[in-house]
Write a protein that holds these residues in place. Structure first.
Motif, mmCIF file in Angstrom:
data_model
loop_
_atom_site.group_PDB
_atom_site.id
_atom_site.type_symbol
_atom_site.label_atom_id
_atom_site.label_comp_id
_atom_site.label_asym_id
_atom_site.label_seq_id
_atom_site.Cartn_x
_atom_site.Cartn_y
_atom_site.Cartn_z
ATOM 1 N N MET A 40 -14.783 -6.479 -7.159
ATOM 2 C CA MET A 40 -15.508 -5.249 -6.478
ATOM 3 C C MET A 40 -14.770 -4.188 -6.043
ATOM 4 S SD MET A 40 -16.267 -7.023 -2.631
ATOM 5 C CE MET A 40 -14.932 -7.475 -1.613
ATOM 6 N N THR A 41 -15.270 -3.219 -5.888
ATOM 7 C CA THR A 41 -14.742 -1.999 -5.412
ATOM 8 C C THR A 41 -14.533 -1.982 -3.751
ATOM 9 O OG1 THR A 41 -16.738 -0.763 -5.172
ATOM 10 C CG2 THR A 41 -15.338 -0.282 -7.037
ATOM 11 N N ILE A 42 -13.277 -1.554 -3.541
ATOM 12 C CA ILE A 42 -12.726 -1.416 -2.285
ATOM 13 C C ILE A 42 -12.273 0.033 -1.818
ATOM 14 C CG2 ILE A 42 -12.311 -3.664 -1.966
ATOM 15 C CD1 ILE A 42 -9.287 -2.995 -2.239
ATOM 16 N N PRO A 43 -12.259 0.484 -0.437
ATOM 17 C CA PRO A 43 -11.802 1.713 -0.098
ATOM 18 C C PRO A 43 -10.130 1.749 -0.034
ATOM 19 C CG PRO A 43 -12.707 0.575 1.572
ATOM 20 C CD PRO A 43 -12.926 -0.367 0.467
ATOM 21 N N TRP A 44 -9.403 1.532 -0.972
ATOM 22 C CA TRP A 44 -8.110 1.333 -0.999
ATOM 23 C C TRP A 44 -7.380 2.862 -0.915
ATOM 24 C CZ3 TRP A 44 -5.403 -2.764 0.275
ATOM 25 C CH2 TRP A 44 -4.418 -2.926 -0.005
ATOM 26 N N GLY A 45 -6.354 2.815 -0.580
ATOM 27 C CA GLY A 45 -5.325 3.961 -0.359
ATOM 28 C C GLY A 45 -5.398 4.817 -1.656
ATOM 29 N N ASP A 46 -5.221 4.280 -2.788
ATOM 30 C CA ASP A 46 -5.119 5.086 -4.222
ATOM 31 C C ASP A 46 -6.366 6.079 -4.432
ATOM 32 O OD1 ASP A 46 -2.630 3.679 -5.648
ATOM 33 O OD2 ASP A 46 -4.019 1.992 -4.599
ATOM 34 N N VAL A 47 -7.436 5.823 -3.564
ATOM 35 C CA VAL A 47 -8.646 6.765 -3.830
ATOM 36 C C VAL A 47 -8.004 8.248 -3.256
ATOM 37 C CG1 VAL A 47 -10.775 7.386 -3.160
ATOM 38 C CG2 VAL A 47 -10.356 5.086 -3.635
ATOM 39 N N ASP B 182 0.654 -0.933 0.058
ATOM 40 C CA ASP B 182 -0.058 0.099 -0.080
ATOM 41 C C ASP B 182 1.020 1.236 -0.034
ATOM 42 O OD1 ASP B 182 -1.467 -2.233 0.981
ATOM 43 O OD2 ASP B 182 -2.448 -1.082 2.368
ATOM 44 N N VAL B 183 1.117 1.998 -1.144
ATOM 45 C CA VAL B 183 0.284 1.835 -2.228
ATOM 46 C C VAL B 183 1.569 1.894 -3.495
ATOM 47 C CG1 VAL B 183 -1.572 2.913 -1.587
ATOM 48 C CG2 VAL B 183 0.473 4.470 -2.167
ATOM 49 N N ILE B 184 2.802 1.530 -3.309
ATOM 50 C CA ILE B 184 3.725 1.731 -4.372
ATOM 51 C C ILE B 184 3.318 1.000 -5.798
ATOM 52 C CG2 ILE B 184 6.267 0.742 -4.941
ATOM 53 C CD1 ILE B 184 7.149 1.207 -2.275
ATOM 54 N N PRO B 185 2.793 -0.268 -5.940
ATOM 55 C CA PRO B 185 2.523 -0.828 -7.090
ATOM 56 C C PRO B 185 1.533 -0.230 -7.888
ATOM 57 C CG PRO B 185 2.790 -2.556 -5.649
ATOM 58 C CD PRO B 185 2.666 -1.284 -4.725
#
Length: 359
Positions: free
Chosen positions: A215-222, A138-141
């Motif tokens: 499915m969508t998730i609340p990941w840091g890239d948002v 989270d979230v280099i790639p």
């Protein structure tokens, strides 16, 4: 206020939360490379037990006393925070780093932490301090994929990112996920982060290992992908079985219950007793497939994919790559994302990474 730079072996720096699952992995690899981080954390016994055979300094301390915390960090070039959930640890350590003149890194994926760092950008610039949360999986790639896609389609208006990873959770990651369920889904619309139901959108995606329901998730890239690319509409996906997607959608009905403090404490206590991070053997057998897609107003599209090491293994090498980048350079102070700080090619330089293909 002074920054140390030059030989990485001589730079004084700290890993906070070194006694946790991921912190210990990073500490051991740092020692193997000849680096000399100070190992810190709340629990004296476990921090000292880890530091002793590695020949490293142990520094046990908590985060409750502002002046004492600043004093513990004073004299260090940077702090790598590995103590999750970062909702509890990031803010006090960031503030202490700003006061002490030390760069701040962490391995979070929590949107609120990224947004907090960005809110401190002006203070960080004035202090000459780098704030760069998210220097692990989270979230280099995904951040590097986002940057590559922006370069390929500069007028993109919509960005979708995602990853297919089958490794288990560490205790810290599991606790963070519990907090995330209570907060609901997150996407970015027209430049603003908005709350949506869990599993808000479902689509079929080939992350690089065959097409799957996702499915969508609340990941840091948002948060971070906006600061890296300026693309105003962002969603992040992971693959999920029909049962997993159905369960995520059912969780929308009990979100108020999940947010209660006593419920959170009960679940996290259970996690602490039962969840263990994946073994080295398991990590080696489980690569991750990372995907991204951008579109512009004319309907033009670009897609990117890269295969990387397991998420925890990438967190070890990725975080240390950013640590070493700060040790030998003198970037201007401010709030950064990994791709903006080190470059969009960072993920390609990490062990286990394949080619980053954009088509």
């Amino acid at each position: 206020m002074s920054k140390q730079s030059g030989s990485p072996e001589r730079v004084r720096w700290m890993i906070y939360g070194a006694n946790g699952y991921t912190g210990e992995l990073i500490a051991r690899e740092a020692a193997r490379r000849g680096l000399k981080p100070v190992l810190a954390g709340r629990r004296r016994e476990s921090v000292e037990e880890l530091a002793r055979p590695l020949g490293l300094e142990a520094r046990p301390f908590g985060l409750d006393d502002e002046a004492a915390l600043t004093g513990q960090i004073q004299g260090h070039a940077l702090v790598l925070n590995c103590a999750g959930p970062f909702s509890a640890t990031a803010a006090p350590i960031m503030e202490a780093c700003l006061r002490a003149g030390a760069h701040y890194l962490d391995i979070t994926g929590e949107i609120a932490v990224f947004e907090r760092a960005q809110s401190l950008d002006a203070r960080a610039r004035d202090a000459g301090v780098v704030l760069c949360p998210g220097v692990g999986f989270d979230v280099i790639p995904t951040d590097c994929v986002a940057a590559a896609l922006k370069a390929a389609l500069p007028d993109a208006t919509h960005l979708a990112l995602g990853f297919d990873s089958r490794s288990g959770f560490s205790p810290g990651t599991a606790k963070t996920s519990v907090e995330g369920l209570a907060q609901g889904g997150k996407v970015r619309r027209d430049g603003k982060i908005v709350t949506v139901p869990l599993a808000y959108e479902v689509r079929r995606i080939d992350f690089g290992d065959g097409e799957k329901e996702a499915m969508t998730i609340p990941w840091g890239d948002v948060s971070t992908a906006w600061h890296t690319t300026g693309i105003p509409n962002i969603e992040v996906f992971i693959p999920g079985s029909p049962r997993m997607i159905a369960n995520a959608r059912r969780a929308n009905y009990i979100r108020p219950l999940l947010g209660l403090l006593w419920v959170q404490k009960l679940i996290k206590a259970r996690i602490a007793k039962t969840v263990k991070g994946p073994s080295e053997e398991k990590r080696a057998k489980m690569p991750t497939f990372v995907w991204g897609e951008v579109t512009n107003a004319r309907g033009e599209k670009k897609t990117a994919r890269i295969r990387t090491a397991n998420g925890y293994s990438l967190t070890i090498t990725g975080s240390l790559a950013v640590v070493e980048h700060l040790m030998v350079g003198r970037p201007a102070g401010g709030a950064y994302t990994p791709a903006r700080l080190v470059g969009a090619d960072l993920v390609k330089r990490l062990p286990g990474s394949g080619l980053l293909q954009v088509v």
